[in-house]
Design a protein around this motif. Sequence first.
Motif, mmCIF file in Angstrom:
data_model
loop_
_atom_site.group_PDB
_atom_site.id
_atom_site.type_symbol
_atom_site.label_atom_id
_atom_site.label_comp_id
_atom_site.label_asym_id
_atom_site.label_seq_id
_atom_site.Cartn_x
_atom_site.Cartn_y
_atom_site.Cartn_z
ATOM 1 N N PRO A 148 16.623 -0.540 -37.460
ATOM 2 C CA PRO A 148 15.958 -1.750 -37.937
ATOM 3 C C PRO A 148 16.871 -2.472 -38.922
ATOM 4 O O PRO A 148 17.711 -1.840 -39.573
ATOM 5 N N SER A 149 16.719 -3.783 -39.059
ATOM 6 C CA SER A 149 17.655 -4.524 -39.919
ATOM 7 C C SER A 149 17.291 -4.394 -41.408
ATOM 8 O O SER A 149 17.993 -4.930 -42.253
ATOM 9 N N SER A 150 16.229 -3.680 -41.738
ATOM 10 C CA SER A 150 15.809 -3.568 -43.144
ATOM 11 C C SER A 150 16.938 -3.008 -44.012
ATOM 12 O O SER A 150 17.736 -2.165 -43.571
ATOM 13 N N THR A 151 16.992 -3.475 -45.257
ATOM 14 C CA THR A 151 18.111 -3.079 -46.127
ATOM 15 C C THR A 151 18.081 -1.581 -46.452
ATOM 16 O O THR A 151 19.059 -1.045 -46.952
ATOM 17 N N HIS A 152 16.959 -0.918 -46.161
ATOM 18 C CA HIS A 152 16.889 0.514 -46.437
ATOM 19 C C HIS A 152 17.871 1.326 -45.603
ATOM 20 O O HIS A 152 18.169 2.470 -45.925
ATOM 21 N N TRP A 153 18.328 0.751 -44.499
ATOM 22 C CA TRP A 153 19.250 1.487 -43.628
ATOM 23 C C TRP A 153 20.705 1.213 -43.962
ATOM 24 O O TRP A 153 21.605 1.818 -43.386
ATOM 25 N N GLN A 154 20.966 0.275 -44.891
ATOM 26 C CA GLN A 154 22.359 -0.141 -45.104
ATOM 27 C C GLN A 154 23.239 0.979 -45.645
ATOM 28 O O GLN A 154 24.401 1.092 -45.275
ATOM 29 N N ALA A 155 22.671 1.819 -46.527
ATOM 30 C CA ALA A 155 23.481 2.891 -47.103
ATOM 31 C C ALA A 155 23.876 3.895 -46.018
ATOM 32 O O ALA A 155 25.022 4.343 -45.958
ATOM 33 N N LEU A 156 22.922 4.214 -45.141
ATOM 34 C CA LEU A 156 23.208 5.155 -44.048
ATOM 35 C C LEU A 156 24.304 4.599 -43.141
ATOM 36 O O LEU A 156 25.271 5.286 -42.793
ATOM 37 N N LEU A 157 24.164 3.328 -42.809
ATOM 38 C CA LEU A 157 25.137 2.689 -41.932
ATOM 39 C C LEU A 157 26.520 2.637 -42.587
ATOM 40 O O LEU A 157 27.545 2.891 -41.945
ATOM 41 N N ASP A 158 26.536 2.335 -43.860
ATOM 42 C CA ASP A 158 27.790 2.295 -44.612
ATOM 43 C C ASP A 158 28.501 3.652 -44.550
ATOM 44 O O ASP A 158 29.697 3.737 -44.244
ATOM 45 N N ARG A 159 27.760 4.750 -44.784
ATOM 46 C CA ARG A 159 28.384 6.076 -44.771
ATOM 47 C C ARG A 159 28.852 6.434 -43.375
ATOM 48 O O ARG A 159 29.910 7.049 -43.202
#
Length: 325
Positions: free
Chosen positions: A294-305
């Motif tokens: 999902p595009s929610s910002t909650h996933w950004q850290a996971l995607l970054d790592r």
Amino acid sequence: MRVTTAEAVSLLANSSPVAIPTETVWGLAARADDEEGIERIFAIKNRPPSNPLIVHINSKSCLSAYVKELPDEAFPLIDAFWPGGLTLVLPVKENAFPDIARAGLPTAAFRMPDHETALELIERTGPLVAPSANKSGRPSATLPEHIEEDFGVDFPILHSTIPCRHGIESTILIWRAPKWCLGRFGAISPSAIEGVLGYAPPHFSDDRPLCPGQMFRHYAPQASLFLGTTWDPSAGHTFDGVIGFSDRSYAHAKSILHLGPSSEPETCMFRLYALLRELDQRGFQSVFVDIDLPSSTHWQALLDRLKRASNQSESFHVPQGNRLP
Ligand code: AMP
Ligand code: MG
């Protein structure tokens, strides 16, 4: 080897690093005023000297002893997120900490961990620098077993009954008057920060990264990771395994490692580093990672790592492939 708080205090007084729990990931601690202990941390981790450390404190008020000028804009963040997974980078007084802790920068990074065992220790030792308790470049340690994997079973690990509940490093904000900039995605989501600041902190960018935490390859297993939303086995792409979500099925996967349900970013983040380490234990060479998120910002850290762990700036994508069912 598990050690008590009293044993940790005396090891640290003798410049011997100790692994300590925090609510984000396990840290490798030395006293923030102890140059020799800090040098040992860099040596044990094989950490480049240009990568500065975060100073862990146990009270909000002690910040003023180190910081040159505490901007008014720091208070709403400190009130909202400390103790917790937010690190603030601020200009510090000269000689506030040994140069080596700050990688020679005129700033230092501060955080107050939300972990009783860590806070009790800091109460007795004073501020501690504590980078993640892993060899440089490897996935961070979220369980004591990960520390033993990287540093051996005899390494001193502070005993605690409280786990690292986030499983991801702190979010880092860097003060660049008149705004805060985002130095690293992490435990506190950008939307939570925006809720307090009233603006989304722009990404810190400079000609060269301030420090290797902002550099690309990091948190990496030995296996090559291919990030994508689609994967067509008939096109000849084969993988030893798939990292995916427990509420999805991966028909063509030889082996599946579940991060957690695709509705629970925190659960998935908590499991990520343990899964990356499991890939190495199982000798996987090549792994597909489902990043249909999902595009929610909650996933950004996971995607970054995941991007840093895969060394992949662009997603692996097979245009005619099956969307992972
Ligand atoms: P680690 O503790 O291994 O997660 O790494 C700490 C990270 O904190 C570094 O890699 C940097 O990204 C960041 N950091 C620490 N000190 C500073 C500083 N003075 N300026 C900017 N970033 C910093
Ligand atoms: Mg680290």
